[in-house]
Design an enzyme around this catalytic site. Structure first.
Site, PDB file in Angstrom:
ATOM      1  N   HIS A  23      40.418 -27.821 -51.398  1.00  0.00           N
ATOM      2  CA  HIS A  23      39.440 -28.375 -51.599  1.00  0.00           C
ATOM      3  C   HIS A  23      37.776 -28.350 -51.451  1.00  0.00           C
ATOM      4  CE1 HIS A  23      41.880 -32.015 -51.948  1.00  0.00           C
ATOM      5  NE2 HIS A  23      42.645 -31.770 -51.349  1.00  0.00           N
TER       6      HIS A  23
ATOM      7  N   PRO B   2      45.397 -37.548 -44.052  1.00  0.00           N
ATOM      8  CA  PRO B   2      45.301 -38.491 -43.982  1.00  0.00           C
ATOM      9  C   PRO B   2      43.556 -39.454 -43.605  1.00  0.00           C
ATOM     10  CG  PRO B   2      47.459 -37.962 -42.915  1.00  0.00           C
ATOM     11  CD  PRO B   2      45.784 -36.710 -43.116  1.00  0.00           C
TER      12      PRO B   2
ATOM     13  N   GLY C 182      36.015 -41.508 -48.662  1.00  0.00           N
ATOM     14  CA  GLY C 182      37.687 -41.693 -48.415  1.00  0.00           C
ATOM     15  C   GLY C 182      37.448 -42.621 -47.411  1.00  0.00           C
TER      16      GLY C 182
ATOM     17  N   HIS D  74      36.456 -31.107 -56.795  1.00  0.00           N
ATOM     18  CA  HIS D  74      37.246 -31.686 -55.110  1.00  0.00           C
ATOM     19  C   HIS D  74      37.606 -31.198 -54.670  1.00  0.00           C
ATOM     20  CE1 HIS D  74      38.988 -34.729 -52.680  1.00  0.00           C
ATOM     21  NE2 HIS D  74      37.995 -35.576 -52.641  1.00  0.00           N
TER      22      HIS D  74
ATOM     23  N   SER E  70      51.561 -61.858 -24.979  1.00  0.00           N
ATOM     24  CA  SER E  70      52.931 -61.127 -25.103  1.00  0.00           C
ATOM     25  C   SER E  70      53.385 -59.992 -25.037  1.00  0.00           C
ATOM     26  CB  SER E  70      52.882 -61.907 -27.030  1.00  0.00           C
ATOM     27  OG  SER E  70      53.259 -63.030 -26.878  1.00  0.00           O
TER      28      SER E  70
ATOM     29  N   GLU F 223      45.668 -53.250 -35.196  1.00  0.00           N
ATOM     30  CA  GLU F 223      46.861 -52.795 -35.500  1.00  0.00           C
ATOM     31  C   GLU F 223      46.746 -51.169 -35.631  1.00  0.00           C
ATOM     32  OE1 GLU F 223      47.001 -55.066 -36.930  1.00  0.00           O
ATOM     33  OE2 GLU F 223      47.716 -56.818 -35.531  1.00  0.00           O
TER      34      GLU F 223
ATOM     35  N   HIS G 258      59.335 -58.570 -29.251  1.00  0.00           N
ATOM     36  CA  HIS G 258      60.021 -59.250 -30.048  1.00  0.00           C
ATOM     37  C   HIS G 258      60.779 -58.739 -31.200  1.00  0.00           C
ATOM     38  CE1 HIS G 258      56.873 -61.747 -28.510  1.00  0.00           C
ATOM     39  NE2 HIS G 258      56.685 -62.714 -28.425  1.00  0.00           N
TER      40      HIS G 258
ATOM     41  N   HIS H  24      58.112 -61.940 -39.076  1.00  0.00           N
ATOM     42  CA  HIS H  24      57.586 -61.202 -37.603  1.00  0.00           C
ATOM     43  C   HIS H  24      59.239 -60.845 -37.377  1.00  0.00           C
ATOM     44  CE1 HIS H  24      53.857 -63.923 -38.228  1.00  0.00           C
ATOM     45  NE2 HIS H  24      53.408 -63.254 -37.240  1.00  0.00           N
TER      46      HIS H  24
END
Lengths: 658, 658
Positions: free
Chosen positions: A31, A120, A161, A265, A382, A409, A459, A471
């Site tokens: 790139h 990423p 991005g 690019h 929890s 998250e 959980h 869940h």
């Protein structure tokens, strides 16, 4: 020798452009456009502001630089090379080749001076927030009046991005909330994306969005070095808000035919266009990988900043010897001598959930490990991730060790990575196991970067009960086992949970996912459960056993009950607890054979999740009790019964095999 | 009978509060606070605006309602029950129990009137954007002057958690970009999250953020019915921008001791507090699941709106019979008669990448399937997802079938789900396989909701080459195989790629992930490759074969070369191409035995990804050639060689076994 009429800045920026064009062309892949567009901004940042020491890339108080737009890797390789890092020209010429230090996207575990692995998109922005948070906590903990041994900036370069990705938005919101004044993001506002002009999909008012998060925002011409310099100065002066500087740039700056197009690019410009570009930039057209000596002089980092800091640190060490020693220890990253003594053991007789035991173990070891810190993505009650007696981070107060990540998250995962990369902190983060899906890209990068992050995932099965299939994890444990360099540990009881934390904390190059139950599980004999440290062990044996039942987590007690039932019917069964495949695979062939003797082919696995994968241990003739469908909403005990993860099923499977 | 002095609105809202409290208490699990807080807003929306027909929940032109904050499921169950949907009181009393239509979080494949499955936060917002996009496309395609047969709103209720999640931010940015005027999001701004007050982690200016995306924003008192009504009217009047209405509410409204606290978020209020709350609200304290007849009258939907629409549609059908027929077909969701004839076959002799073949197949079938549409997350040129001759959606012009999703994989996944749920469109979306990690939560929900989405995932292995380990999938194929109800298809050549599209398009209740190569692969005989429809088949046999080599995708040609090499050494090997485990597992035991005879235990698998899982087919004594480590940056052919995914490795493995 060529004489240039350029000033040092322009000569440097054009040199970077040349290196980017030449390296991509030689690799025939990469790139070039982004490094060419951001060469001016990066040159200003590195020549005028970045406090670092190329001869000691790990200096504790260096400024951190993150290239979030990692596809523009030739930008950072050029900067590192020109500044004097141990990245010789031969490496630039090996761009994107096997074994080189210049892979297609920057990799922090590989290349000196690369602070984080990017590519990423969006991750680098979240990492940068993590760097700034680690700095804020270390400063709060270790600085003393007049002795700011932790005092540096975190700079990031991000593209459109990066800013479109949700992970960056989550992290940016938290950065604004926490008022991270030492975080400065330079936005490569080049109006071009892979699919064409950014306005085909991205017309929001980015600066207004960041202002809404609580950031200071600015807009500059990214090719006006003086303007960029002023903007960075303004950003540095703002102590209470992170700053976003939108730098209007031109991708492939200087290329007569490809500037401002998406063609530049992700592809080489081509030999002819490179010649034209070098001519347009006033650089020698026949030279490749050309670096004038003046550029090395201009960019070359010296050790002055570090030397000054070392003098400061000497004063600090004299005045605060204990703090100085601890600071040095946490920056190196090891654990304090004797920390294992803080690991609790649990007496049989009660049946706490492993998430509850995890909370106890965490609080116990946190007494011994001063830089263990973390939190949850809005499920602290929890996940039981809160450290008692410690405050939660808030704007202006980073003295505690608890973090409210919010319902973010993915941001949490990226921020944890940044904190670990910074050094000085050992980070953990929690949510429900099913929501590892939300943060999986960051967990993968932790594995790739060899960061010993700790994921407290509770959980862990249909044992979650009434919340239902959205869940209830089914495939999650297995989908993490197949990720390279990810340690998965699903303990059967309180004592195995302590072993899981022990393994996770002792790890130096591998992240660990602790997989914990919502429901109570009977406590095993601690002497027996200590076997968990080998990944799998005989938790209950039988003379002349005819079959092996292997289980993990909440299904171990189920397997033990089945063993008793079978014994009553005269069938002898060995039960193997298998909290961690990864650990078990690391054991000797002898040990493995001793636990799972080849001669015994009557094998049953039981785990309340997907059965795919268990053939590794039960073979083609074995049986796996599990779930290859989604769960349902009902009380947990009803679900185990209705979905067939029961003692009865294990007993029936064993009988069928023996 | 009790006489109430309340107006109908208040009586209805308080009735909903009572139902939410009682159902959660009876289940001893759930989230009463949110339905109690949003009861006023929801009552206004459903009584004054929502155009629907409880007797025909699938009426094509109904308004769509999304409860993004799915944990408040008792809100939607109450609304459905009170409006006359087929959800009797007995179901409300079975909240969160096995087999009921009232699971812990709403599930669209289960409960009439539930438009989408929610619970994992942020997804519902992205779904709502998808609903609005499907409406916009269908309106552009099928409406005629004076005959707006597609003309409805999409409403969503979202909480702070929804708005913190990256997926909602990505989708909201695209919604603003595309100017979706018929999308209205009601934000439950209750200042409370599970971990406490929202301001512990979330202090951004949400309205300013949405304004930056290009949304109209408003703020109202969520307990002032008249104000909520005006706000929704203003939102409906805005045709060019989506609207966000922040409704300041009080969680657990009416509860003397738990209103405005996180204690009411995820736990029953308790019998005594419920009595106190009912008393405070002026409702009978001794009644449970209490619904005054007036409330059914007030909320009960009639068929008037649908009847009027049917009259309109009759005019439409008379004037535009072909369009009317097509509209009805696409809304039902089947494929046009004879669509398979559009599937191309490819003659051996060339070696296109399967991503290239996929682009050809897609363009061919799109001629036959008028509502097949989709796009890529800014990798259209790499994923080859663009339909030739069709325009890209832009603000005010939804006439084409191509979508620029931007660098928003997760948003793409959630939006695709919403489009499919709306009905009338068949959606596909593409990115690099490695970035399925970014959209995994949405893919999982597609599987759970039984939506036949199509994921076009290219650059499927280290064959991606120089971009390096951040972009090279290793664990991704297996991690999708372990997801329930996900079809994974990794074709070996152009003809298997056509089969993959055939399988994906023919699917009605299962999403499909097409796993496609960057690199060229030799084309197989189409008659042979047709066997791919059974998931695995003998692609090349040998008399008296001593071993079986099974392979997927790009490794099939490698296996065929190894077969030849072994044949030259006198070792007869069968090669099985195995593009889809899921399809193979659906075949008869006889067919499976015919492909993989039990008697042959010398088995080798080869796939350029994790080997875990392949024991299912090779057994404990077989061998798997693959990658249980991250990749690296280098040209693809170097990587296969250096990382040992080679003919030589296959040959050696077979020799070791026979």
């Amino acid at each position: 020798m060529t004489e240039f009429q350029f000033d040092d800045h322009t000569l440097t920026a054009n040199t970077i452009r040349g290196l980017a064009m030449d390296a991509v062309q030689k690799a025939n892949s990469g790139h070039p456009g982004m490094p060419m567009g951001m060469a001016d901004v990066a040159t200003v940042l590195w020549s005028q502001f970045l406090r670092h020491n190329p001869k000691d890339p790990k200096w504790a108080n260096r400024d951190r630089f993150v290239l979030s737009a990692g596809h523009g890797s030739m930008l950072i390789y050029s900067l590192l090379h020109l500044s004097g890092y141990d990245l010789p020209m031969a490496q630039l010429k090996q761009f994107r080749q096997w074994g080189s230090l210049t892979p297609g996207h920057p990799e922090s575990h590989l290349t000196p001076g690369v602070e984080t692995t990017t590519g990423p998109l969006g991750q680098g922005v979240a990492n940068a927030v993590g760097f700034a948070l680690a700095e804020a906590w270390l400063a709060a903990k270790y600085n003393r009046p007049g002795l700011p041994i932790v005092d540096h900036f975190t700079y990031a370069i991000a593209g459109d991005g990066d800013l479109m990705e949700g992970v960056s938005q989550e992290a940016a919101s938290l950065a604004g909330h926490l008022g991270l004044g030492k975080l400065i993001v330079l936005y490569d506002d080049n109006h071009i994306t892979i699919d064409g002009k950014t306005d085909v999909a991205f017309t929001e008012d980015v600066l207004a969005r960041f202002a809404a998060y609580g950031w200071q925002t600015m807009r500059v011409d990214g090719h006006d070095a003086a303007a960029v310099q002023v903007a960075i100065e303004v950003a540095r002066a703002e102590e209470k808000r992170p700053s976003l500087i939108a730098c209007r740039t031109h991708i492939a700056y200087g290329s007569p035919n490809k500037q401002d197009t998406s063609k530049s690019h992700g592809s080489p410009l081509g030999d002819e266009e490179i010649r034209l570009t070098k001519a347009a930039l006033g650089m020698p057209v026949d030279e490749t990988f050309f670096v004038p000596g003046r550029v090395y002089e201009y960019m070359g980092g010296d050790g002055a900043a570090q030397a000054a800091w070392q003098e400061l640190f000497a004063h600090y060490a004299a005045a605060h010897p204990e703090a100085a020693t601890e600071f040095q220890q946490v920056m190196v990253g090891g654990l304090p001598e004797g920390w294992e003594a803080s690991l609790p053991t649990f007496a049989p007789g009660s049946s706490p959930a492993t998430r509850a035991s995890s909370g106890k173990v965490l609080n116990a070891v946190a007494q011994a490990i001063p830089n263990l810190l973390g939190g949850s993505a809005d499920l602290a009650g929890s996940n039981l991730t809160t450290l008692n007696g410690e405050s939660f981070w808030q704007k202006g107060d980073f003295s505690g060790r608890n973090i409210h990540f919010g319902v973010r998250e993915h941001g949490m995962g990226g921020i944890m990575n940044g904190m670990m990369l910074h050094g000085g902190v050992r980070a953990y983060g929690g949510t429900f196991l099913v929501f590892t899906d939300y943060m999986r890209p960051s967990m993968r990068l932790a594995a790739l970067m060899e960061l010993p992050a700790i994921y407290v995932m509770t959980h862990d099965s249909i044992g979650l009960g009434e919340d239902g299939p959205t869940h209830q994890p089914i495939e999650h444990v297995m989908s993490l086992r197949v990720m390279p360099n990810m340690m998965v540990f699903r303990p059967a009881d309180a004592n195995e949970t302590a072993v899981g934390w022990q393994v996770a904390l002792a790890s130096s190059h591998t992240p660990t996912t602790l997989v914990l139950s919502r429901q109570g599980l009977p406590t095993l004999d601690p002497a027996v459960a200590a076997g968990a440290v080998r990944g799998a062990y005989v938790v209950s044996d039988a003379d002349n056993f005819q079959a092996i039942v292997m289980a993990t987590g909440s299904e171990v007690s189920l397997a033990l009950n089945a063993q008793q039932q079978l014994a009553a019917e005269g069938i002898a069964v060995r039960v193997v607890s298998m909290p961690s495949w990864e650990l078990f695979e690391q054991q000797s062939a002898e040990y493995k054979e001793s636990v799972l003797p080849t001669a015994v082919s009557a094998r049953v696995s039981v785990e309340a999740g997907t059965t795919i994968g268990w053939e590794r241990y039960v073979g083609l003739r074995g049986k796996s009790i599990g779930l290859d469908r989604f769960g349902a909403s009902a009380p947990a005990e009803v679900l185990f019964e209705k979905l067939g993860v029961t003692e009865t099923a294990v007993v029936a499977a064993v009988k069928e095999l023996v």
